[in-house]
Design a protein around this motif. Structure first.
Motif, short mmCIF file in Angstrom:
data_model
loop_
_atom_site.label_atom_id
_atom_site.label_comp_id
_atom_site.label_asym_id
_atom_site.label_seq_id
_atom_site.Cartn_x
_atom_site.Cartn_y
_atom_site.Cartn_z
N LEU A 81 0.86 -1.10 0.08
CA LEU A 81 0.00 0.00 0.12
C LEU A 81 0.90 1.32 -0.02
O LEU A 81 1.67 1.66 1.05
N GLN A 82 0.99 1.83 -1.06
CA GLN A 82 1.91 3.06 -1.30
C GLN A 82 1.02 4.31 -0.84
O GLN A 82 -0.13 4.39 -1.49
N MET A 83 1.28 5.03 0.32
CA MET A 83 0.49 6.16 0.75
C MET A 83 1.31 7.54 0.50
O MET A 83 2.25 7.56 1.01
N ASN A 84 0.51 8.40 -0.52
CA ASN A 84 1.21 9.73 -0.62
C ASN A 84 0.30 10.82 0.04
O ASN A 84 -1.07 10.44 0.27
N SER A 85 0.71 11.75 -0.03
CA SER A 85 0.08 12.95 0.46
C SER A 85 -0.64 12.62 1.64
O SER A 85 -1.68 12.92 2.02
N LEU A 86 -0.14 12.09 2.80
CA LEU A 86 -0.51 11.69 3.83
C LEU A 86 -1.13 12.93 4.74
O LEU A 86 -0.69 13.96 4.73
N LYS A 87 -2.19 12.54 5.49
CA LYS A 87 -2.91 13.42 6.13
C LYS A 87 -3.04 13.01 7.75
O LYS A 87 -3.00 11.85 7.91
N PRO A 88 -3.24 13.87 8.68
CA PRO A 88 -3.26 13.47 10.06
C PRO A 88 -4.33 12.48 10.03
O PRO A 88 -4.27 11.64 11.16
N GLU A 89 -5.63 12.54 9.45
CA GLU A 89 -6.66 11.70 9.48
C GLU A 89 -6.39 10.37 8.93
O GLU A 89 -7.05 9.48 9.20
N ASP A 90 -5.14 10.34 8.57
CA ASP A 90 -4.68 8.83 7.98
C ASP A 90 -4.09 8.07 9.14
O ASP A 90 -3.98 6.76 8.94
N THR A 91 -4.03 8.63 10.59
CA THR A 91 -3.37 8.20 11.64
C THR A 91 -4.33 7.00 11.90
O THR A 91 -5.32 6.93 12.12
N ALA A 92 -3.71 5.67 12.24
CA ALA A 92 -4.37 4.45 12.37
C ALA A 92 -3.50 3.42 12.48
O ALA A 92 -2.24 3.34 11.89
N ILE A 93 -4.21 2.26 12.95
CA ILE A 93 -3.37 0.94 12.91
C ILE A 93 -4.03 0.18 11.40
O ILE A 93 -5.00 0.17 11.40
N TYR A 94 -3.00 -0.11 10.59
CA TYR A 94 -3.34 -0.60 9.33
C TYR A 94 -3.18 -1.94 9.14
O TYR A 94 -2.08 -2.62 9.87
N HIS A 95 -4.14 -3.09 8.85
CA HIS A 95 -4.19 -4.20 8.92
C HIS A 95 -4.33 -4.78 7.38
O HIS A 95 -5.24 -4.27 6.68
N CYS A 96 -3.72 -5.85 7.03
CA CYS A 96 -4.01 -6.21 5.60
C CYS A 96 -5.02 -7.64 5.90
O CYS A 96 -4.72 -8.02 7.25
N ALA A 97 -5.70 -7.95 5.18
CA ALA A 97 -6.50 -9.03 5.15
C ALA A 97 -6.91 -9.90 3.84
O ALA A 97 -6.58 -9.32 2.69
N ALA A 98 -7.12 -10.84 4.09
CA ALA A 98 -6.92 -11.77 2.74
C ALA A 98 -8.35 -12.81 2.67
O ALA A 98 -8.89 -13.29 3.91
N LYS A 99 -8.95 -12.87 1.35
CA LYS A 99 -9.90 -13.70 1.54
C LYS A 99 -9.90 -14.63 0.04
O LYS A 99 -8.93 -14.52 -0.73
#
Length: 124
Positions: A81-99
């Motif tokens: 996950l390439q994340m550009n132009s980050l904002k304070p509201e992007d602050t979080a724990i990021y999880h990947c998930a698979a199905k």
């Protein structure tokens, strides 16, 4: 059974970029659709992006569209996950998930495999 491990999180100033990685072990990602979800303190889990098992289809939340890009490398059993132009509201724990198989999507209950998550903090 596939095991997922996320990495790449950290502290970044607003406007900066980070790349998150999701590594799979146990099974190849070739047969799985993969998504990124995030959860901020006091908030519900939120869909971010998904990629189909074929890698040909991607889907994004409106809040990240145009800033984040999901991609996969089946040879390395990795999803990014390439994340550009980050904002304070992007602050979080990021999880990947698979199905198993499918086109991805934003419904967390459809995903049977989850990683422990990686913290992303964006300062203003």
């Amino acid at each position: 059974q596939v095991q997922l491990v996320e990495s790449g999180g950290g502290l970044m100033q607003a406007g900066g970029s980070l790349r998150l990685s999701c590594a799979a072990s146990g099974r190849t990602f070739r047969n799985y659709a993969v998504a990124w979800f995030r959860q901020a303190p006091g908030k519900e889990r939120e869909f971010v992006a998904s990629i189909s098992s074929s890698g040909s289809s991607t889907y994004y939340a409106d809040s990240v569209k145009g800033r984040f890009t999901i991609s996969g490398n089946n040879a390395k059993n990795m999803v990014y996950l390439q994340m550009n132009s980050l904002k304070p509201e992007d602050t979080a724990i990021y999880h990947c998930a698979a199905k198993n198989y499918g086109a991805g999507g934003a419904v967390p209950n459809e995903y049977g495999h989850w990683g422990q998550g990686t913290q992303v903090t964006v300062s203003s």
